[in-house]
Design a protein around this motif. Structure first.
Motif: not given
Length: 207
Positions: A132-160
């Motif tokens: 859906t594009g509502n969740h975006i994750n960044c992981t470190r390749v060496s150990d799979g640790a989550t570095i950053a995550s993005f959760t979109q606002t619940s308002n469908p008109f505010h994609k960014h």
């Protein structure tokens, strides 16, 4: 580590000198602008603080835009290149890293955008979007640790618009790379959704 809020600044309010379409982001922490990201069709730049007002105060006669020196300058991914580049604008010695489309199980699909990027010390990280594009994750390749995550606002008109959480302690430059490559991922995800929508319309029209 930190919890940031992402806002997209309407491009219509700030006319670019070259006429190219822009999306400009403000990333804040506790309502204080920490970073601004300005993008056009072929470039991205990460600045410290809020430079929106300075950009709006450009010379009305010549169209010149007043901007400070960026922290990182980027060249956007082309339609068929699948690679973007990022340069440390503060370094005396030029340092440039890439973000690129991986192959195999980490390749793109119609359901998700995936990109791998390197920091200036050789570390590798991977962005992956949800269907859906509502969740975006960044992981470190060496150990799979989550570095950053993005959760979109619940308002469908505010994609960014949404929350960007930094889960690990990062050096200042790595944090800056995470943020500017994230802006590129948002662009790619937006493009994926547009293509999927066009394909759906074409399929329904052909039935």
């Amino acid at each position: 580590m930190g919890n940031y809020k992402l806002y997209a600044i309407p491009s219509e309010t700030i006319a670019p000198a070259d006429g190219k379409k822009e999306i400009n982001y403000e990333i804040t922490d506790d309502a204080v602008p920490n970073f601004s990201i300005h993008t056009s069709s072929d470039s991205l730049s990460l600045f410290a603080g809020d430079v929106t007002l300075k950009r709006a105060e450009g010379n009305a006669e010549t169209g010149e835009l007043i901007l400070p020196k960026p922290l990182i300058d980027g060249k956007s991914e082309g339609m068929f290149s699948f690679k973007s580049t990022y340069t440390d604008s503060e370094s005396v010695v030029q340092r440039t890293v890439n973000m690129y489309r991986a192959s195999g199980e980490d390749a793109d699909s119609c359901w998700s955008k995936r990109r791998t990027f390197e920091d200036f010390d050789g570390g590798k990280y991977r962005w992956k979007t949800s269907f859906t594009g509502n969740h975006i994750n960044c992981t470190r390749v060496s150990d799979g640790a989550t570095i950053a995550s993005f959760t979109q606002t619940s308002n469908p008109f505010h994609k960014h618009r949404g929350n960007v959480i930094i889960h690990q302690h990062l050096s200042p430059k790595t944090l800056q790379l995470v943020l500017i490559t994230f802006a590129m991922i948002l662009r790619l995800e937006s493009r994926r959704r547009q293509i999927a929508a066009m394909a759906a319309i074409g399929a329904s029209g052909g039935s």
